[in-house]
Scaffold this active site. Structure first.
Site, PDB file in Angstrom:
ATOM      1  N   SER A  43      -9.555  -4.252  -9.524  1.00 33.96           N
ATOM      2  CA  SER A  43     -10.874  -3.609  -9.547  1.00 33.96           C
ATOM      3  C   SER A  43     -11.914  -4.525 -10.174  1.00 33.96           C
ATOM      4  CB  SER A  43     -10.795  -2.300 -10.339  1.00 33.96           C
ATOM      5  OG  SER A  43      -9.929  -1.416  -9.666  1.00 33.96           O
ATOM      6  N   GLY A 111      -9.883  -1.213  -0.076  1.00 34.69           N
ATOM      7  CA  GLY A 111     -10.915  -0.183  -0.242  1.00 34.69           C
ATOM      8  C   GLY A 111     -12.097  -0.720  -1.029  1.00 34.69           C
ATOM      9  N   ARG A 139      -9.634   5.119   6.868  1.00 32.38           N
ATOM     10  CA  ARG A 139     -10.035   5.683   5.569  1.00 32.38           C
ATOM     11  C   ARG A 139     -11.544   5.954   5.596  1.00 32.38           C
ATOM     12  NH1 ARG A 139      -7.681   1.910   0.948  1.00 32.38           N
ATOM     13  NH2 ARG A 139      -8.519   3.600  -0.344  1.00 32.38           N
ATOM     14  N   ASP A 330      -4.004   6.726  -9.054  1.00 28.81           N
ATOM     15  CA  ASP A 330      -3.105   5.682  -8.547  1.00 28.81           C
ATOM     16  C   ASP A 330      -1.717   5.799  -9.202  1.00 28.81           C
ATOM     17  OD1 ASP A 330      -5.191   4.761  -7.019  1.00 28.81           O
ATOM     18  OD2 ASP A 330      -5.451   2.861  -8.077  1.00 28.81           O
ATOM     19  N   HIS A 357      -5.647   7.390   0.881  1.00 28.92           N
ATOM     20  CA  HIS A 357      -5.444   6.032   0.362  1.00 28.92           C
ATOM     21  C   HIS A 357      -4.631   5.192   1.361  1.00 28.92           C
ATOM     22  CE1 HIS A 357      -6.572   6.797  -4.150  1.00 28.92           C
ATOM     23  NE2 HIS A 357      -7.608   6.726  -3.353  1.00 28.92           N
TER      24      HIS A 357
HETATM   25  O1  LIG Z   1     -13.140   1.288  -7.724  1.00 29.53           O
HETATM   26  C1  LIG Z   1     -11.967   0.889  -7.771  1.00 29.53           C
HETATM   27  O2  LIG Z   1     -11.687  -0.264  -8.125  1.00 29.53           O
HETATM   28  C2  LIG Z   1     -10.888   1.836  -7.417  1.00 29.53           C
HETATM   29  C3  LIG Z   1     -11.156   3.175  -7.307  1.00 29.53           C
HETATM   30  C4  LIG Z   1     -10.121   4.170  -6.985  1.00 29.53           C
HETATM   31  O3  LIG Z   1     -10.315   4.585  -5.646  1.00 29.53           O
HETATM   32  P1  LIG Z   1     -10.839   6.067  -5.194  1.00 29.53           P
HETATM   33  O4  LIG Z   1     -11.927   6.478  -6.079  1.00 29.53           O
HETATM   34  O5  LIG Z   1     -11.252   5.814  -3.788  1.00 29.53           O
HETATM   35  O6  LIG Z   1      -9.664   6.987  -5.289  1.00 29.53           O
HETATM   36  C5  LIG Z   1      -8.703   3.608  -7.126  1.00 29.53           C
HETATM   37  O7  LIG Z   1      -7.789   4.488  -6.526  1.00 29.53           O
HETATM   38  C6  LIG Z   1      -8.595   2.224  -6.508  1.00 29.53           C
HETATM   39  O8  LIG Z   1      -7.302   1.713  -6.628  1.00 29.53           O
HETATM   40  C7  LIG Z   1      -9.543   1.274  -7.205  1.00 29.53           C
HETATM   41  C1  LIG Z   2      -6.265   3.216  -3.586  1.00 35.04           C
HETATM   42  C2  LIG Z   2      -5.993   1.939  -3.813  1.00 35.04           C
HETATM   43  O1  LIG Z   2      -6.664   0.865  -3.313  1.00 35.04           O
HETATM   44  P1  LIG Z   2      -8.075   0.637  -2.632  1.00 35.04           P
HETATM   45  O2  LIG Z   2      -8.814  -0.278  -3.529  1.00 35.04           O
HETATM   46  O3  LIG Z   2      -7.765   0.038  -1.294  1.00 35.04           O
HETATM   47  O4  LIG Z   2      -8.757   1.980  -2.499  1.00 35.04           O
HETATM   48  C3  LIG Z   2      -4.852   1.534  -4.673  1.00 35.04           C
HETATM   49  O5  LIG Z   2      -4.787   0.342  -5.047  1.00 35.04           O
HETATM   50  O6  LIG Z   2      -4.010   2.386  -4.994  1.00 35.04           O
END
Ligand SMILES: O=C(O)C1=C[C@@H](OP(=O)(O)O)[C@@H](O)[C@H](O)C1
Ligand SMILES: C=C(OP(=O)(O)O)C(=O)O
Length: 446
Positions: A43, A111, A139, A330, A357
């Site tokens: 992140s 994501g 997604r 997560d 996810h």
């Molecule tokens: O902003 C980020 O770095 C993340 C937000 C979360 O996603 P969601 O809010 O879509 O669940 C998490 O699950 C993902 O692994 C990382």
């Molecule tokens: C939801 C996840 O990843 P993303 O950053 O692709 O949303 C994850 O890492 O569990």
């Protein structure tokens, strides 16, 4: 349920295991003890990469994660014409204030890129087409795209309405007031925020409901402030105001990935061992760190050092509770994977959003546990897992790194756990199985 086929195009050169292998995990009779260093936070890496690209001038980012998600982020930034050098786990980059080259980009299954890049492109003039992996193309992104178009962007869906691939006609963002839901993904809000300093007028974001995993939005805001942005918010995050400014190039050190750390803490919990993570503090803003409180509730002993976390397991883990995992979702699969080894059922709630996810995670974990003979009840927003003795099984990773990493934990207790396509761990932790091996787990790639 239909299995996901793995999408090999989304695997990057930083993958360590070829697609299509199977991993076999043997229990270790001993308790697992040891100290390990966890790779950088996904992140933080992708936020820092995109903010550095938007900034004007030379940034240095230390401690990046080298995984599929960060590879595709760097690849896209390079294609935009930004000079990026990667040496070991350090990135040097000369940001161009959004003076990007037009072109075609591919972002894999990430994501974070899917939700953070469109706004960053829309701040300036240019034309882009962005493609994503098969799963990422299923997604949701519509709330983000509507919000960006609402403040002056021109983004269209190239195939299916509401989903990748996208076509972006950059012409700058006007700014203004926008309402947005946070109940499907916190990343929509983070994506809007990251671009907002570059709008001509202030951007005011009103959250219409609640934000799943709101700490990830706080993580975004804190990093934006570190890069010199001027933002107004309180901890409810109901209303956020971003004032016009430019990011300033930074020299920053990134934290280890708290989500990855939890698998290793879970191993100590399961085997009644003791594992120390030597590069992560409980003070991190990453939400998954709160999972250590759940381990404590289950009878484990946690030491919160200034720059480390250590967990000592228990001879029998305690269950018998219901928990909302919305703020650290997560870790849902981690908790579900260790739940059979506790003394009472565990009910996990408020995680309906994880069905969107990398896989439909609620239904995938229920199917996987059932396959091992574990009793589960599936709910729309979670599951209940009953104690039991998992049977040996050939399990599918569903091209989902967290499915593979969580199910592997069961292999520390049960003979004959095999998982297909373990290479999918490269989305966030390419060396996951090497780290397990270094702690004494028996791992065989077939
Ligand atoms: O902003 C980020 O770095 C993340 C937000 C979360 O996603 P969601 O809010 O879509 O669940 C998490 O699950 C993902 O692994 C990382
Ligand atoms: C939801 C996840 O990843 P993303 O950053 O692709 O949303 C994850 O890492 O569990």
């Amino acid at each position: 349920m239909k299995k996901n086929n793995y999408d090999t195009r989304a695997r990057s050169p930083w993958t360590k295991i070829d697609a299509g292998k199977t991993v076999e995990i043997y229990p270790n009779t001993k308790k697992l003890n040891g100290t390990i260093t966890i790779p950088g936070s996904k992140s933080l890496t992708n936020r820092a990469l995109i903010m550095s690209a938007l900034a004007n001038g030379k940034s240095e980012i230390n401690g990046i994660l080298k995984s599929d998600d960060s590879y595709w982020c760097i690849d896209s930034i390079k294609k935009l014409g930004v000079n990026v050098e990667v040496n070991d786990h350090t990135v040097h980059m000369v940001g161009k204030s959004g003076m990007w080259n037009s072109g075609k980009l591919y972002i894999g299954a990430a994501g974070t890129i899917a939700r953070f890049l469109p706004g960053a492109l829309a701040i300036t003039e240019g034309l882009w087409e962005i493609k994503a992996s098969e799963r990422m193309s299923k997604r949701p992104v519509a709330p983000l795209i509507e919000a960006l178009n609402g403040i002056g962007a021109d983004i269209e869906y190239m195939k299916n309405s509401g989903y990748y691939p996208l076509s972006i006609k950059g012409k700058g963002l006007k700014g203004g007031e926008i309402s947005l839901s946070g109940k499907i993904s916190s990343q929509f809000i983070s994506g809007l925020l990251i671009a907002s300093p570059y709008a001509k007028e202030p951007v005011t974001i009103n959250i219409t409901d609640y934000i799943v995993q709101h700490s990830y939005v706080l993580l975004t805001l804190k990093l934006m402030e570190q890069f010199g942005a001027h933002v107004e918010y309180d901890n409810t995050l109901k209303k956020i105001i971003v004032h016009p400014s430019n990011y300033l190039a930074q020299n920053i050190d990134l934290e280890a990935d708290a989500s990855t750390a939890c698998y290793f803490l879970a191993l100590a919990a399961l085997t009644n061992g003791r594992i120390r993570i030597d590069n992560l503090s409980y003070e991190t803003q990453q939400p998954d760190i709160k999972m250590v409180n759940v381990f404590e509730k289950m009878g484990c002993k946690v030491t919160r050092g200034k720059s480390f976390i250590e967990l000592e397991g228990a001879s029998k883990l305690k269950g018998g509770f219901e928990i909302s995992m919305r703020e650290m979702s997560d870790q849902t699969l981690t908790l579900a994977a260790i739940a059979p080894f506790t003394d009472d059922p565990i009910t996990i709630r408020d995680v309906a959003h994880i069905r969107h996810h990398e896989s439909n995670r609620i239904s995938v974990i229920c199917d996987s546990l059932s396959k091992m003979g574990i009793e589960v009840d599936e709910f729309e927003d979670g599951l209940k897992v009953y104690p039991g003795n998992p049977k040996p099984a050939l399990l599918d990773s569903y091209d989902d790194h967290r499915v593979a990493m969580s199910l592997a934990l069961i292999g520390s207790k049960v003979e004959g756990i095999k998982i297909t396509d373990p290479g999918c761990v490269s989305k966030t932790c390419p060396n996951y199985f090497e780290l397990l091996k270094s702690l004494g787990m028996n791992i065989r790639l077939l």
